[in-house]
Design a protein around this motif. Structure first.
Motif, PDB file in Angstrom:
ATOM      1  N   ASP A   1      21.772  -7.970  15.985  1.00  0.00           N
ATOM      2  CA  ASP A   1      20.679  -8.612  15.253  1.00  0.00           C
ATOM      3  C   ASP A   1      20.994  -8.784  13.770  1.00  0.00           C
ATOM      4  OD1 ASP A   1      18.761  -9.139  17.270  1.00  0.00           O
ATOM      5  OD2 ASP A   1      18.246  -7.010  17.354  1.00  0.00           O
ATOM      6  N   GLU A   2      22.256  -8.672  13.399  1.00  0.00           N
ATOM      7  CA  GLU A   2      22.646  -8.902  12.018  1.00  0.00           C
ATOM      8  C   GLU A   2      22.908 -10.387  11.811  1.00  0.00           C
ATOM      9  OE1 GLU A   2      25.970  -6.359  11.382  1.00  0.00           O
ATOM     10  OE2 GLU A   2      24.885  -4.537  11.927  1.00  0.00           O
ATOM     11  N   VAL A   3      23.395 -10.741  10.626  1.00  0.00           N
ATOM     12  CA  VAL A   3      23.711 -12.142  10.332  1.00  0.00           C
ATOM     13  C   VAL A   3      25.174 -12.233   9.930  1.00  0.00           C
ATOM     14  CG1 VAL A   3      23.241 -14.124   8.849  1.00  0.00           C
ATOM     15  CG2 VAL A   3      21.351 -12.675   9.632  1.00  0.00           C
ATOM     16  N   SER A   4      25.942 -12.970  10.697  1.00  0.00           N
ATOM     17  CA  SER A   4      27.358 -13.181  10.365  1.00  0.00           C
ATOM     18  C   SER A   4      27.536 -14.410   9.486  1.00  0.00           C
ATOM     19  CB  SER A   4      28.184 -13.343  11.644  1.00  0.00           C
ATOM     20  OG  SER A   4      28.137 -12.188  12.442  1.00  0.00           O
ATOM     21  N   TYR A   5      26.720 -15.439   9.718  1.00  0.00           N
ATOM     22  CA  TYR A   5      26.911 -16.717   9.042  1.00  0.00           C
ATOM     23  C   TYR A   5      25.558 -17.298   8.621  1.00  0.00           C
ATOM     24  CZ  TYR A   5      30.923 -16.118  12.179  1.00  0.00           C
ATOM     25  OH  TYR A   5      31.977 -15.613  12.881  1.00  0.00           O
ATOM     26  N   GLY A   6      25.568 -17.991   7.501  1.00  0.00           N
ATOM     27  CA  GLY A   6      24.387 -18.733   7.103  1.00  0.00           C
ATOM     28  C   GLY A   6      23.273 -17.877   6.516  1.00  0.00           C
ATOM     29  N   ARG A   7      22.099 -18.459   6.452  1.00  0.00           N
ATOM     30  CA  ARG A   7      20.964 -17.838   5.803  1.00  0.00           C
ATOM     31  C   ARG A   7      20.433 -16.665   6.604  1.00  0.00           C
ATOM     32  NH1 ARG A   7      15.601 -21.533   6.610  1.00  0.00           N
ATOM     33  NH2 ARG A   7      14.650 -19.492   6.274  1.00  0.00           N
ATOM     34  N   LYS A   8      19.768 -15.768   5.908  1.00  0.00           N
ATOM     35  CA  LYS A   8      19.176 -14.605   6.556  1.00  0.00           C
ATOM     36  C   LYS A   8      17.717 -14.899   6.922  1.00  0.00           C
ATOM     37  CE  LYS A   8      21.879 -10.877   4.513  1.00  0.00           C
ATOM     38  NZ  LYS A   8      22.927 -11.359   3.768  1.00  0.00           N
ATOM     39  N   PRO A   9      17.182 -14.182   7.917  1.00  0.00           N
ATOM     40  CA  PRO A   9      15.758 -14.342   8.250  1.00  0.00           C
ATOM     41  C   PRO A   9      14.894 -13.686   7.178  1.00  0.00           C
ATOM     42  CG  PRO A   9      16.712 -12.575   9.551  1.00  0.00           C
ATOM     43  CD  PRO A   9      17.848 -13.197   8.783  1.00  0.00           C
ATOM     44  N   PRO A  10      13.582 -13.893   7.202  1.00  0.00           N
ATOM     45  CA  PRO A  10      12.703 -13.253   6.217  1.00  0.00           C
ATOM     46  C   PRO A  10      12.834 -11.727   6.283  1.00  0.00           C
ATOM     47  CG  PRO A  10      11.524 -14.960   7.429  1.00  0.00           C
ATOM     48  CD  PRO A  10      12.839 -14.792   8.115  1.00  0.00           C
ATOM     49  N   PRO A  11      12.553 -11.043   5.185  1.00  0.00           N
ATOM     50  CA  PRO A  11      12.653  -9.576   5.157  1.00  0.00           C
ATOM     51  C   PRO A  11      11.849  -8.928   6.288  1.00  0.00           C
ATOM     52  CG  PRO A  11      12.274 -10.430   2.951  1.00  0.00           C
ATOM     53  CD  PRO A  11      12.137 -11.596   3.885  1.00  0.00           C
TER      54      PRO A  11
END
Length: 410
Positions: free
Chosen positions: A256-266
């Protein structure tokens, strides 16, 4: 021959090449990395540490470059320690993506350098702006920031003698004047290990359910469940698929992390956001998020798959798609450039427009209901990987040949 590998997460893409070179008694193989605890027979690993922090007030367009320079400085310091010990590499294999290759030419002016050319950013025709739902857009600030993201790649490539890129499309993202230096060689799939197995199964512990090839299993795999790899499209298609195929289950691998691009809301993940959107229409008892799993379990997930969905922006092609094909999966892939390089529609896989939620659902439903109709695709998929991307017979020999050619030993 002395060979140096430089990769912040070594072995990374050198998982097979480094030990293969180290297996020759006349070779001395060394690696520089930020990753601790790695042990590869025959490879001496020198771990560097970052001793500086980026400036909080630097211009935002060059903030990322400062981080790359800091890492490049640390890698160069480690390289100078090796030089002081008398080590002089004949060939340096470096991934420039994190800045570690920036100053290697200044440490060893006479060494041959091979850069791993994984990705060169473009303002159009690639990942940027591809998905309006999750794109920052192409405003002037973003375009300028994007241009600066390539600075360390260009500096490293200018200092290199050769490059290796996994796919033709990835090489084609680089400036034309450099492409003749870059050879297309995929990392390689161990097809002897990644192969079909009729008696494969997995256990879903929470449900105490055993799944085999006789079940209807839709599989989806990504390092992280994020828009770059199409998790939003897949989860939006899933309610219709499970509604039309009441015995089907979805097995989803990824963090559930982010490897690429924008992050989801906090406080949110892309998975949680999308489940909020579709969960009312989704039978969650038949949707299994299993996170990241050991490689042998990953293999068995592929082996029992009835339909494997692989979606991606025009971006770096995932090993997992080729592994799925090698395992004999019917891959339903996004009709994007890197996927089209490997999958020919209706021959060794199926293609669907990345954004076509209904189209994706329809294809998966048809595959699940007509397995015999698509049986030829499973065989053709594996044949493609064996003939074009096999590690032992195709890719690794090509990599070794390139390295040896730089020292005139080919």
């Amino acid at each position: 021959m002395n060979i140096l590998f430089v990769h912040q997460n070594f072995p990374g893409q050198y998982l097979h090449l480094a030990p293969a070179l180290a297996s020759y008694p006349e070779n001395r193989v060394v690696a520089i990395s930020a990753r601790q605890g790695v042990k590869i027979p025959g490879v001496k690993i020198l771990v560097y540490k970052i001793s500086k922090n980026p400036s909080p007030t630097i211009h935002p367009w060059i903030a990322e470059q400062e981080v790359k320079v800091i890492r490049g400085e640390a890698a160069a310091s480690a390289a100078m320690r090796l030089r002081s010990q008398g080590f002089a590499p004949d060939v340096i294999c470096a991934h420039p993506g994190w800045g570690e290759a920036l100053f290697l030419r200044d440490v060893w002016p006479d060494s041959k350098i091979v850069c791993f050319c994984e990705f060169y950013y473009q303002s159009s025709g690639s990942d940027v702006g591809f998905d309006p739902e999750f794109s920052r857009g192409r405003n002037q600030d973003e375009l300028c920031r994007l241009r600066m993201k390539n600075a360390h790649n260009l500096i490293s490539l200018e200092a290199a003698d050769r490059g290796i890129s996994p796919t033709i499309w990835q090489r084609g993202q680089y400036p034309v004047e450099y492409q003749s230096r870059i050879e297309v060689i995929f990392d390689g799939i161990n097809t002897a290990r990644v192969c079909p197995k009729d008696d494969a199964f997995i256990m879903l512990q929470r449900h105490q359910v055993k799944l085999t090839k006789s079940d209807e299993i839709i599989t989806f795999v990504a390092r992280n469940l994020e828009p770059y790899r199409g998790i939003h499209i897949f989860l939006r298609a899933l309610p219709e698929i499970l509604k039309k195929r009441p015995q089907a289950r979805a097995v989803i691998l990824g963090g559930d992390e982010v490897s690429y691009g924008r992050k989801p809301p906090p406080g949110k993940t892309f998975r949680s956001m999308l489940l909020e959107e579709v969960s009312d229409d989704l039978d969650m008892d038949r949707v299994h998020f299993v996170g990241r799993v050991p490689y042998n379990i990953f293999m068995d997930v592929l082996r029992i798959s009835s339909a494997h969905v692989y979606l991606t922006y025009p971006f770096v092609l995932s090993w997992s798609m080729l592994e799925a094909m090698s395992a004999g999966c019917i891959v339903i892939g996004s009709d994007t450039a890197p996927v089209r390089e490997v999958i020919e529609h209706q021959h060794n896989g199926l293609l669907v427009d990345f954004f076509d939620v209904k189209g994706l659902a329809g294809i998966v439903i048809d595959v699940l209901g007509n397995r015999k109709k698509y049986a030829h695709i499973k065989m053709a998929a594996r044949k493609t990987i064996v003939e074009r991307y096999d590690l032992k017979n195709i890719c690794l020999p090509a990599q070794l040949k390139m390295i040896e050619s730089l020292t005139h030993k080919a």
